[in-house]
Design an enzyme around this catalytic site. Sequence first.
Site, short mmCIF file in Angstrom:
data_model
loop_
_atom_site.label_atom_id
_atom_site.label_comp_id
_atom_site.label_asym_id
_atom_site.label_seq_id
_atom_site.Cartn_x
_atom_site.Cartn_y
_atom_site.Cartn_z
N LEU A 241 35.54 7.97 -17.33
CA LEU A 241 35.78 6.84 -18.65
C LEU A 241 37.57 7.07 -18.09
CD1 LEU A 241 34.20 9.41 -21.33
CD2 LEU A 241 33.40 6.97 -19.89
N ASP A 242 38.22 5.63 -18.07
CA ASP A 242 39.34 5.38 -18.05
C ASP A 242 40.36 4.82 -19.19
OD1 ASP A 242 41.47 4.34 -15.66
OD2 ASP A 242 41.66 2.02 -17.64
N GLU A 279 39.73 10.44 -18.54
CA GLU A 279 40.98 9.77 -17.36
C GLU A 279 41.44 10.05 -18.89
OE1 GLU A 279 44.30 7.28 -15.06
OE2 GLU A 279 42.50 6.63 -15.58
N ASP A 305 48.09 17.07 -13.48
CA ASP A 305 49.02 17.67 -13.01
C ASP A 305 48.84 18.23 -11.62
OD1 ASP A 305 50.19 17.22 -15.13
OD2 ASP A 305 50.86 19.35 -16.45
N HIS A 307 47.89 16.43 -8.40
CA HIS A 307 48.31 15.76 -8.50
C HIS A 307 49.81 15.87 -8.00
CE1 HIS A 307 50.21 12.00 -6.94
NE2 HIS A 307 49.09 11.48 -6.47
N HIS A 373 43.20 6.27 -6.37
CA HIS A 373 43.38 4.46 -6.26
C HIS A 373 44.98 4.56 -6.98
CE1 HIS A 373 41.61 4.58 -10.60
NE2 HIS A 373 42.46 4.06 -10.13
N ASP A 374 44.67 5.45 -8.87
CA ASP A 374 46.29 5.02 -9.20
C ASP A 374 47.44 5.69 -8.45
OD1 ASP A 374 45.84 3.60 -11.91
OD2 ASP A 374 44.39 5.46 -12.47
N GLY A 377 47.22 2.93 -5.14
CA GLY A 377 47.57 1.62 -5.11
C GLY A 377 48.95 1.66 -6.47
#
Length: 577
Positions: A241-242, A279, A305, A307, A373-374, A377
């Site tokens: 869920l974005d 997310e 966190d 990451h 990806h975030d 990208g």
Amino acid sequence: MIEVWAPRAERVRLRRPAGGEDVELAAADGGWWRASAVLADGEEYGFVLGDSDRLRADPRSRRQPRGVHEASAHVDGVSFAWTDAAWTGRQLAGGVVYELHVGTFTPEGTLDAAIGRLGHLVELGITHVELLPVNGFNGVWNWGYDGVLWYTVHEAYGGPAAYRRFVDAAHAAGLAVVQDVVYNHLGPSGNYLPEFGPYLRDTTRSTWGWTVNLDEPAVRSYIVDNALMWFRDLHVDGLRLDAVHALKDEAPVHILQELAEATDALSAQLGRPLTLIAESDLNDPRLILPREAGGYGLAAQWSDDWHHAVHVALTGETDGYYADFAALDALPKAWTKGFFHDGTHSSFRGRDHGLSIPSEVPTWRLVTFAQDHDQIGNRAAGDRLAAALSFGRLAVAAVLTMTAPGTPMLFMGEEWGASTPWQFFTSHPEPELGEATAKGRMAEFARMGWDPAIVPDPQDPATFERSKLNWDEASEGDHARLLALYRSLAHLRRQRQELTDPSFAALDASAEEVEGGRVYRLLRGGLAVLVNLGSGDARFPEAGHVLLATDAATAVAEDALVLPPDAAAVVELAPGV
């Protein structure tokens, strides 16, 4: 029965472009319109609202053969011959997730081409394949977050038929499928939903535009029914869920809880696990707490966190939101507590941020990653870690990712240190929208201090093309060495119970400043993950058995483990250590 929710329309007609008279729909309670017409499989249709003569796609369209501005096509949900009747699903606990974008995962950029790479994922040790959004957007290529018809599958990827083939093949290979869905906003082109009804609020905005109107019961049903469609009709095993922090909901039962309750009910009916992964940038454990404990009852959430802590440790970058993660205890705290910001001050936000995760929560409920990806990208040049780090540090990233207490997630190509970037790309057919997107992107990075000259034009087809994986390099040199390491780590993860133990109580960690960097001692029960990011050899008192080391020069001498610079090892501790 044909029906559509269109409370803003005074008249609704069903139109078949192939010919025939329009069919008038009758008004029903709650803003719904209905007619007893029957559509054949593949037959094109749309709705005409009020006195207009413009055809609009069905808001619940399952297929858009010529794009989001054109007619919908009816999809017979029972015509596909599924072969996964024996599939019993996969729990997220103990799993390894692989995030991919259909359009850049293969040279062809289709779901059918992706099927041909499933064997690679099985050999890698992946259990869950997560697809970036595939629902209908305007243009040919896009990240997927500009979707405007949530029930469709983008035609350039192969449409709904290819999607069914992909899920069926994934299940045959033993892989669960997680679909990324966007319920917090709609894209800038082809969004005709406001002509039908109040799908969006016109008083509150998010980063991406007007917020979704969760005050309207029919809009909430639009979301919940969409989630159930992926599970029931397309046999998907989970949804990511974005950006759920952008779901502004003041109802007594939050939409996330409503989604979780509906998903759990369908899971019980189908007899297989169905997973919801959020997310969120809120660091709020309520998302993953059980409903009986006051939570929403989602299965898991991404851990930014983790990451950030890993990224700073490996790269030394401390700009923006990375600044707080330069602290010596950032990585140890993320390892042992899940959230680094658990009520602590966030300099990026200018306030205290987050809450603590109760120790009873299983660690696997956090999806942990060194790249996604975030985070790739949304860098100015879309550069991966491989663009800046040595093989040694990429190997350390692999160890940290695959041994972390959460559920590991890889971004496509990470497993071999792909040299290709993954950049922000769009293909808006409207020149003015494309130009505005490109200028906005460059201005955003200019404000952040990046050189606008290195920001690729998202509308340039070359930006999309250079973001495609180069599969040939996976079998060459250091790329092949890194791939072998990831496979070994996945095997070790399956063999050693400590690496899937869900207890926070089994974790401990410490860090030390040394010449040229830091060393980390990260414990999971009877195993130690030792990391040397200093400039010289590091000595650790652990004298146990080395299960895996990223550098052949790793040695045990005089009851100590000697680890070369930019290296990591997984060690089975001697009893009593």
